[in-house]
Design an enzyme around this catalytic site. Structure first.
Site, PDB file in Angstrom:
ATOM      1  N   GLU A  64      30.710  36.131  51.091  1.00  0.00           N
ATOM      2  CA  GLU A  64      31.365  35.196  52.009  1.00  0.00           C
ATOM      3  C   GLU A  64      31.367  35.732  53.438  1.00  0.00           C
ATOM      4  O   GLU A  64      30.992  36.873  53.707  1.00  0.00           O
ATOM      5  CB  GLU A  64      32.777  34.890  51.496  1.00  0.00           C
ATOM      6  CG  GLU A  64      32.714  34.212  50.128  1.00  0.00           C
ATOM      7  CD  GLU A  64      34.058  33.734  49.610  1.00  0.00           C
ATOM      8  OE1 GLU A  64      35.118  34.102  50.163  1.00  0.00           O
ATOM      9  OE2 GLU A  64      34.031  32.963  48.623  1.00  0.00           O
ATOM     10  N   ASN A  65      31.801  34.860  54.343  1.00  0.00           N
ATOM     11  CA  ASN A  65      31.773  35.189  55.764  1.00  0.00           C
ATOM     12  C   ASN A  65      32.940  34.500  56.458  1.00  0.00           C
ATOM     13  O   ASN A  65      33.323  33.388  56.065  1.00  0.00           O
ATOM     14  CB  ASN A  65      30.438  34.702  56.361  1.00  0.00           C
ATOM     15  CG  ASN A  65      30.172  35.280  57.718  1.00  0.00           C
ATOM     16  OD1 ASN A  65      30.749  34.872  58.713  1.00  0.00           O
ATOM     17  ND2 ASN A  65      29.293  36.262  57.765  1.00  0.00           N
ATOM     18  N   ALA A  66      33.486  35.145  57.499  1.00  0.00           N
ATOM     19  CA  ALA A  66      34.586  34.543  58.255  1.00  0.00           C
ATOM     20  C   ALA A  66      34.160  33.195  58.830  1.00  0.00           C
ATOM     21  O   ALA A  66      34.988  32.280  58.970  1.00  0.00           O
ATOM     22  CB  ALA A  66      35.021  35.482  59.374  1.00  0.00           C
ATOM     23  N   TYR A  68      32.680  30.416  57.518  1.00  0.00           N
ATOM     24  CA  TYR A  68      32.489  30.066  56.102  1.00  0.00           C
ATOM     25  C   TYR A  68      31.061  29.652  55.705  1.00  0.00           C
ATOM     26  O   TYR A  68      30.540  30.139  54.710  1.00  0.00           O
ATOM     27  CB  TYR A  68      33.462  28.957  55.676  1.00  0.00           C
ATOM     28  CG  TYR A  68      34.922  29.362  55.644  1.00  0.00           C
ATOM     29  CD1 TYR A  68      35.347  30.654  55.967  1.00  0.00           C
ATOM     30  CD2 TYR A  68      35.899  28.434  55.295  1.00  0.00           C
ATOM     31  CE1 TYR A  68      36.686  31.004  55.941  1.00  0.00           C
ATOM     32  CE2 TYR A  68      37.240  28.778  55.253  1.00  0.00           C
ATOM     33  CZ  TYR A  68      37.634  30.065  55.587  1.00  0.00           C
ATOM     34  OH  TYR A  68      38.952  30.408  55.542  1.00  0.00           O
ATOM     35  N   CYS A  73      26.084  31.767  48.001  1.00  0.00           N
ATOM     36  CA  CYS A  73      26.446  31.809  46.583  1.00  0.00           C
ATOM     37  C   CYS A  73      25.661  32.904  45.859  1.00  0.00           C
ATOM     38  O   CYS A  73      24.550  33.274  46.269  1.00  0.00           O
ATOM     39  CB  CYS A  73      26.124  30.484  45.906  1.00  0.00           C
ATOM     40  SG  CYS A  73      27.026  29.070  46.536  1.00  0.00           S
ATOM     41  N   GLU A  75      24.024  32.736  43.084  1.00  0.00           N
ATOM     42  CA  GLU A  75      22.723  32.289  42.564  1.00  0.00           C
ATOM     43  C   GLU A  75      21.628  32.459  43.607  1.00  0.00           C
ATOM     44  O   GLU A  75      20.522  32.914  43.308  1.00  0.00           O
ATOM     45  CB  GLU A  75      22.784  30.805  42.170  1.00  0.00           C
ATOM     46  CG  GLU A  75      23.681  30.489  41.009  1.00  0.00           C
ATOM     47  CD  GLU A  75      25.088  30.116  41.438  1.00  0.00           C
ATOM     48  OE1 GLU A  75      25.643  30.762  42.362  1.00  0.00           O
ATOM     49  OE2 GLU A  75      25.642  29.181  40.835  1.00  0.00           O
TER      50      GLU A  75
HETATM   51  N1  THU Z   1      29.980  29.975  44.516  1.00  0.00           N
HETATM   52  C1  THU Z   1      28.927  30.610  43.915  1.00  0.00           C
HETATM   53  O1  THU Z   1      28.599  31.758  44.227  1.00  0.00           O
HETATM   54  N2  THU Z   1      28.262  29.927  42.943  1.00  0.00           N
HETATM   55  C2  THU Z   1      28.619  28.697  42.462  1.00  0.00           C
HETATM   56  O2  THU Z   1      27.978  28.173  41.553  1.00  0.00           O
HETATM   57  C3  THU Z   1      29.757  27.991  43.058  1.00  0.00           C
HETATM   58  C4  THU Z   1      30.385  28.627  44.225  1.00  0.00           C
HETATM   59  C5  THU Z   1      30.745  30.740  45.528  1.00  0.00           C
HETATM   60  C6  THU Z   1      30.655  30.257  46.932  1.00  0.00           C
HETATM   61  C7  THU Z   1      31.970  30.776  47.503  1.00  0.00           C
HETATM   62  O3  THU Z   1      31.794  32.139  47.854  1.00  0.00           O
HETATM   63  C8  THU Z   1      32.931  30.707  46.332  1.00  0.00           C
HETATM   64  O4  THU Z   1      32.110  30.675  45.171  1.00  0.00           O
HETATM   65  C9  THU Z   1      33.848  29.499  46.352  1.00  0.00           C
HETATM   66  O5  THU Z   1      33.147  28.333  46.470  1.00  0.00           O
END
Ligand code: THU
Length: 161
Positions: A64-66, A68, A73, A75
């Site tokens: 994540e990042n400040a 957003y 993700c 994946e």
């Molecule tokens: N996120 C994932 O890494 N994979 C997913 O399939 C759904 C969401 C992450 C994005 C964000 O860092 C956090 O989960 C909340 O959405």
């Protein structure tokens, strides 16, 4: 008169104990990545593990990042890393695991639209389906493919007409 079409997708739900040794190993690698997530804003930890045809595994966790939208993700971290480091290898399978916070059961993170599209690119490029293993609560695993997860998907075939 409009023509109605249906697009069936398939998924199977297994108990963890029913998985093959390769599948279990991949799920365990993805679980191990939960601790590597950098998720101070959502506290939602996600781990992903990609199995390549050679047997190599490439892993990712959400970052994540400040600011957003600059985060990524798990994946996409994993599949882009696989593409960057093993450009010639086909992707066989991806395991995805998520936990809202320590001590809680797993929840199924069914992959956002951007990740579905990113994974679709590799499936389309290699011309062979990529299996997906999603960890669900109560030791269940939902198994499907990228194509099933993104029906009516857009790929290079659409682009080239
Ligand atoms: N996120 C994932 O890494 N994979 C997913 O399939 C759904 C969401 C992450 C994005 C964000 O860092 C956090 O989960 C909340 O959405």
């Amino acid at each position: 008169m409009a023509k109605k079409i249906t697009h069936e997708v398939e998924a199977e739900i297994f108990d963890y104990s029913e998985l093959s040794a390769d599948e279990k190993a991949l799920v365990e690698e993805a679980k191990g990545m939960l601790d590597h997530a950098y998720a101070p804003y959502s506290n939602f930890h996600v781990g992903a593990a990609v199995l390549l045809e050679s047997g190599a595994m490439v892993k990712g966790s959400n970052q994540e990042n400040a600011a957003y939208p600059s985060g990524l993700c798990a994946e996409r971290v994993a599949i882009f890393s696989a593409g960057a480091n093993y450009p010639k290898e086909k992707v066989k399978m991806i395991a995805i695991v998520a936990k809202p916070r320590e001590g809680k059961d797993y929840v199924m993170a069914s992959s956002c639209g951007n990740c579905r599209q990113a994974m679709m690119e590799y499936e389309s490029k290699q011309g062979e389906p990529i299996d997906l293993l999603f960890v669900r609560p109560n030791n269940e695993i939902l198994k499907t493919t990228v194509g099933d997860l993104l029906p009516f998907g857009f790929d290079s075939k659409s682009l080239n007409g």
